[in-house]
Design a protein around this motif. Sequence first.
Motif, PDB file in Angstrom:
ATOM      1  N   LEU A  22     -30.573 -22.014 -10.105  1.00  0.00           N
ATOM      2  CA  LEU A  22     -30.719 -21.325  -8.870  1.00  0.00           C
ATOM      3  C   LEU A  22     -31.360 -20.456  -7.990  1.00  0.00           C
ATOM      4  O   LEU A  22     -31.461 -20.657  -6.915  1.00  0.00           O
ATOM      5  CB  LEU A  22     -29.077 -20.753  -8.376  1.00  0.00           C
TER       6      LEU A  22
ATOM      7  N   TYR B  97     -32.794 -20.869  -4.661  1.00  0.00           N
ATOM      8  CA  TYR B  97     -32.079 -19.915  -3.753  1.00  0.00           C
ATOM      9  C   TYR B  97     -33.626 -19.390  -2.774  1.00  0.00           C
ATOM     10  O   TYR B  97     -33.592 -19.412  -1.839  1.00  0.00           O
ATOM     11  CB  TYR B  97     -31.474 -18.746  -4.533  1.00  0.00           C
TER      12      TYR B  97
ATOM     13  N   ASN C 218     -29.259 -26.157  -3.842  1.00  0.00           N
ATOM     14  CA  ASN C 218     -28.549 -25.337  -4.039  1.00  0.00           C
ATOM     15  C   ASN C 218     -27.388 -24.853  -3.657  1.00  0.00           C
ATOM     16  O   ASN C 218     -26.672 -24.763  -4.344  1.00  0.00           O
ATOM     17  CB  ASN C 218     -29.410 -23.666  -2.706  1.00  0.00           C
TER      18      ASN C 218
END
Length: 332
Positions: free
Chosen positions: A86, A90, A175
Motif C-alpha cells: 500500500l 499510495y 490502491n
Amino acid sequence: MFAKGSQESSSSPLLKLLSAIFYAASSLLMTVMNKTVLTSFRFPSYMCLGVGQMVTTLLVLYAAKLTRRIQFQDCSKGVVLKIFPLPLLYVGNHITGLASTKKLSLPMFTVLRKFTILMTMVMEFYVLRKTFPKRLVYCVAAIVLGAMVAASSDLAFDMEGYTFVLLNDAFTAANTVYTKKKLGSEGLGKYGVLFYNALIIVIPTLLASAFSGDLHQAVMYDDWIEATFLTCFFLSCINGFLLMYSLVLCSHYNSALTTTVVGSIKNVVVCFIGIVVGEDYLFTWTNFLGLSICMSAGLVYSYLTFVDRTSGGNVEETPHLKIEIPQELPSR
C-alpha cells in the motif's frame, strides 16, 4: 458472483451512502484545491504539496490517538510488513495525481481518469476474484470510448500530462483494490492503514523532492508571504487528509468498484466546473461529444452499480462476465 466481505455486506445502506457522499465531496474539493495551488498560484512543487498533506495526516491521527479518540496498532515490524504494498501504491497515486492535475485542464483530467474504472474492474477480478454483470462491462466500454473520442481532439495535448494521468489511473485502481483487501484481511483498521501509509512514505518522498530540486523550488517560491496562498495551501493539506480518510472509509463500507464509481460521479461535477470557469479548456465539438458520451455512460454505470448493490436478487439474476483462469498443474 463471488461473496463480498462481511463488513461490506453487514453495513447499513445509510453508512454506505454517507461514506460515498463524504468521499465524493472530499475528492471534488481536493481536485479544485490542488488545481488552485498548482495552477492558479503556480506553485512549482507538487511533491512538497504531497508531503504537506502526508504530514497533516500523521499529525491529526497521532494527536487523535494520544487523546484516545481513535485506536490503531503500535508500530512494529509486523505492521510494516502487513501494510505493503500500500505505501508504494499510495505515494505513486499521490504524486502522479498532483502532477497530472498541474499538467492538464480539469475536463481532460476528468476524461482520462475514467480509465481507472476499467483498471479497477480488471484488478478486482484478479485480486479479489469478483465478476461483474455484462451490462456494467458495456457501460465501461462506453466510458472508455467517450474518453478516447474526447482525447483525440485535445488541442492542448501534453504527452507528459497524459503519461502522468494514466499512471495515476493504474495507481488509483491498485490502491483502491489493495486497500479493500488490507481492510478485510490484515486487521490494521482504517486508521492504521492511513497512519502507516503516510508514515512509511513521507521521508522517502521528502528526500526525493530534495534530490530532484523540487524542494528547492518550493523554498524559493515568492508567494509564501501571501495570506491567500497560505490559506489555500493549508486547506489543501487539510483536505488531503480528509480525502485519504474518506477513501479508506468508503472502501471500508463499500466494494473497491463502488469507491471508483463514486469518483466517477464526482468527475461529472469537476468536468463541467472546468468547462464553465476553467481558463485552460479549449472547446471543440469532438471533444465535447466525447465528454458527453463519457459522462452519460458514467452516470448509467453508477446508477446500475448502486441499483445492483441495493436490490438483492437483481445481481444474481444478471448474466456475469466470467473469465476462466487455468489452475496450476501439480509438479511431477
